[in-house]
Design an enzyme around this catalytic site. Structure first.
Site, short mmCIF file in Angstrom:
data_model
loop_
_atom_site.label_atom_id
_atom_site.label_comp_id
_atom_site.label_asym_id
_atom_site.label_seq_id
_atom_site.Cartn_x
_atom_site.Cartn_y
_atom_site.Cartn_z
N GLY A 48 0.81 -1.22 0.00
CA GLY A 48 0.00 0.00 0.00
C GLY A 48 0.84 1.27 0.00
N ALA A 72 0.58 -6.33 12.25
CA ALA A 72 0.19 -4.94 12.52
C ALA A 72 1.33 -4.06 12.04
CB ALA A 72 -0.07 -4.73 14.01
N ILE A 73 1.53 -4.08 10.71
CA ILE A 73 2.65 -3.34 10.12
C ILE A 73 2.37 -1.84 10.21
CG2 ILE A 73 4.03 -3.02 8.02
CD1 ILE A 73 4.12 -5.90 9.24
N ASN A 129 -7.50 0.79 -0.69
CA ASN A 129 -7.54 0.06 0.58
C ASN A 129 -8.37 0.82 1.60
OD1 ASN A 129 -7.09 -1.39 2.87
ND2 ASN A 129 -4.86 -1.17 2.87
N CYS A 132 -7.79 -1.47 5.90
CA CYS A 132 -6.65 -1.86 6.73
C CYS A 132 -7.01 -1.74 8.20
CB CYS A 132 -5.43 -0.98 6.45
SG CYS A 132 -4.03 -1.44 7.52
N ILE A 193 -11.08 -10.92 1.03
CA ILE A 193 -11.19 -10.06 2.17
C ILE A 193 -9.82 -9.54 2.59
CG2 ILE A 193 -13.26 -11.12 3.13
CD1 ILE A 193 -11.55 -12.71 5.07
N GLY A 219 -4.00 -15.92 6.33
CA GLY A 219 -3.57 -17.30 6.21
C GLY A 219 -4.76 -18.25 6.15
N GLY A 246 -6.26 -16.87 2.60
CA GLY A 246 -5.74 -18.19 2.92
C GLY A 246 -5.58 -19.14 1.77
N GLY A 267 -1.55 -14.34 -0.70
CA GLY A 267 -0.80 -13.50 0.21
C GLY A 267 0.12 -14.29 1.10
#
Lengths: 306, 257
Positions: A48, A72-73, A129, A132, A193, A219, A246, A267
């Site tokens: 992003g 939680a980047i 986005n 987030c 999602i 995941g 996932g 992802g």
């Protein structure tokens, strides 16, 4: 682009195949050029991008959870200028189909990013986005209710002629309603999602395992939730749906197609195997050759139990 | 050195004390790598656990090696791998220790499982015929997993907190003696962050340059997930995988207040 069984038309966007790298899990794509044929991937949705660089959240930023992970980047990224001047030329040179994921803290940020990216060569589409979970301002706030989601979509739609994908949050109480609202506001596609908020606590220290306490779960752990929401959203809108959550193998891709996705994103699984998307594309091509179907034939073809 | 994603097989699982395993692996092509660099590794166990784990290289080449300490579900599974089992390896990743110029003695300081990259460095120095000092500390004798291998390479100062082997105490005491002996030194350290902070402060007080190899939870290993940030003493974020894992100790820990 030569048409093949895997050619995927998503409204105004045509991809060589329906497999896309999910934003935030594959960097800017070029980092993997030594080990992955990145040009072969349907598209790469880049990490992003915000107008200004963002430092992101204090650590720890990730932790592993059953069949998945929390992150939680906080949308750490290089910002618009560095991305366009330093990364986009490499992305173009590598022949990558780039979807630019954008993040803002206001509707104006989103429309400004859309306006600026409209003139950047090599941008195939924007993925907006509004979902987030890891930032204090903006982010998911826009994605959980139809009104704000439509407002951002409309602003972006007015600012650009690029294909617009709105990335949706599983945290909306009525996600089909949000999807209909962004469709009405001019979105070309929806993707879903994004992660759903989770929490993990170290029982020895009694502290959450993430620095900001909660983070987004991704995941295989979230796949059934994602399949259900893709199904519900696909029932609610006419625009193409890009499904994710996932996915780890061909079987998972087929499941999302049957639920109503026209394309998929991969992802978290690429951390385990950076080449997973290319392997899945090859498997999908073999599957189509062997069965005589094309991915489009499967979209939404789940046969519900009565 | 070009990053590779290798499907390797385990050639040896060396028990290195309770909870420690040195995994050796071999792929179709050699794994390049220098002391300090690391790999992301994962066994063939489906998607739980999902993420690969980051390990410093203990050796590279036709046969690579890492030192695993069993601290959770993923590392436990790794310690159980047997010869012939599959191991996916992404690497080499990150930067390496910079060797000090000739005439400056490398002083290697290891804490616990942090011995891994320094064992690789000691082998490299030994092979190059350079003399060095090695300080190896752990909680107890059982945690000095590579001490026999290291003792064969050069002088080794072992320290345990419980006194079960070598000197009783922390790595800082023998390090201070080395820094005080008049030989120009450069310190290279890996271990828990409190240890690295103390080592950095001692080295800088003695005007010795200090490099520290850090560890952090990470998903990708090459700068894309942005998960492995550490906060330096001045509040600046550094990414362990793409800015390190080897850092100037002063950048991370500053000077003693």
């Amino acid at each position: 682009m030569t048409a093949s069984a895997l050619t995927t038309k998503l409204g105004p966007l045509t991809l060589a195949n329906p497999v896309i790298m999910a934003s935030g899990t594959f960097g800017y794509g070029i980092e993997y050029a030594d080990i992955v044929d990145i040009a072969k991937i349907g598209a790469i949705s880049v990490k992003g991008i915000s107008l200004a660089p963002r430092m992101g959240n204090p650590p720890p930023r990730i932790c592993e959870t059953p069949a998945g992970m929390l992150n939680a980047i906080g949308l750490a990224n290089v910002g618009y200028d560095v991305f366009v001047n330093e990364y986009m030329p490499q992305i173009r040179a590598r022949g990558v189909t780039a979807i630019v994921n954008t993040y803002g803290t206001s509707t104006d940020d989103f429309s400004e990013l859309a306006r600026r990216f409209s003139d950047v060569p090599g941008v195939a589409a924007l993925e907006v986005n509004i979902s987030c979970p890891n930032v204090k301002a903006g982010g998911m706030h826009f994605g959980v209710a139809p009104g704000p989601a439509a407002e951002v979509t409309q602003a972006v739609r007015r600012a650009t002629d690029l294909p617009v994908i709105i990335k949706l949050s599983p945290e909306a109480t009525d996600l089909p309603g949000v999807a209909r609202a962004v469709e009405d506001a001019g979105a070309d596609m929806v993707s879903l999602i994004n992660t759903i908020r989770g929490m993990s606590i170290d029982v020895v220290t009694r502290r959450p395992r993430l620095g900001v306490n909660m983070g987004g779960l991704s995941g295989p752990a979230i796949r059934p939730l994602a399949v259900r929401l893709v199904y519900q959203v696909a029932q609610a809108v006419k625009i193409p749906v890009i499904g994710m959550g996932g996915i780890t193998c061909l079987r998972d891709v087929l499941e999302f197609l049957l639920a109503g996705a026209h394309a998929v994103q991969i992802g978290t699984a690429s951390y385990a195997n950076p080449g997973i998307a290319v392997e899945i594309i090859d498997e999908l091509a073999r599957y189509c050759a062997e069965t005589g179907v094309v991915p489009g034939d499967l979209v939404g073809k789940v046969e519900l139990n009565q | 050195m070009k990053m590779q994603f290798l499907h390797t097989i385990i050639t040896e699982n060396r028990h290195e004390g309770p909870g420690y395993a040195q995994l050796r692996f071999r792929g179709d092509t050699p794994l390049a790598g220098l002391p300090g660099q690391f790999v992301m590794i994962r066994g063939d166990w489906g998607f739980h656990p999902t993420l690969p784990r980051a390990f410093s290289l203990v050796r590279a080449g036709a046969e690579g090696a890492v030192l695993v300490r069993d601290v959770g579900e993923g590392t436990h599974r790794l310690t159980q791998l047997q010869p012939g089992d599959a191991l996916d390896v992404l690497g080499p990743l990150g930067n390496a220790f910079a060797l000090p110029p000739k005439g400056v003695r490398p002083v290697l300081v290891a804490g616990g499982v942090g011995v891994a990259p320094l064992a690789f460095l000691a082998q490299q120095l030994h092979a190059a015929g350079r003399s060095f000092a090695f300080v190896y500390g752990a909680r107890a004798a059982a945690d000095l997993s590579l001490k026999d291998e290291l003792a064969a390479l050069g002088p080794l100062h072992c320290v345990t907190e419980d006194g079960s082997y070598g000197e009783t105490g922390l790595v800082t005491a023998p390090l201070q003696r080395l820094l005080d002996d008049g030989t120009p030194s450069a310190v290279m350290a890996c271990g828990p962050h409190p240890m690295l902070r103390a080592v950095t402060h001692l080295a800088l007080a003695a005007n010795a340059p200090v490099q520290v190899a850090l560890e952090a939870p990470m998903a990708c290993g090459l700068g894309t997930c942005k998960g492995c940030v550490v906060t330096a003493h001045d509040g600046v974020f550094h990414y362990v995988c793409s800015d390190g894992p080897v850092f100037d100790g002063e950048v991370i820990f500053g000077r003693a207040p």
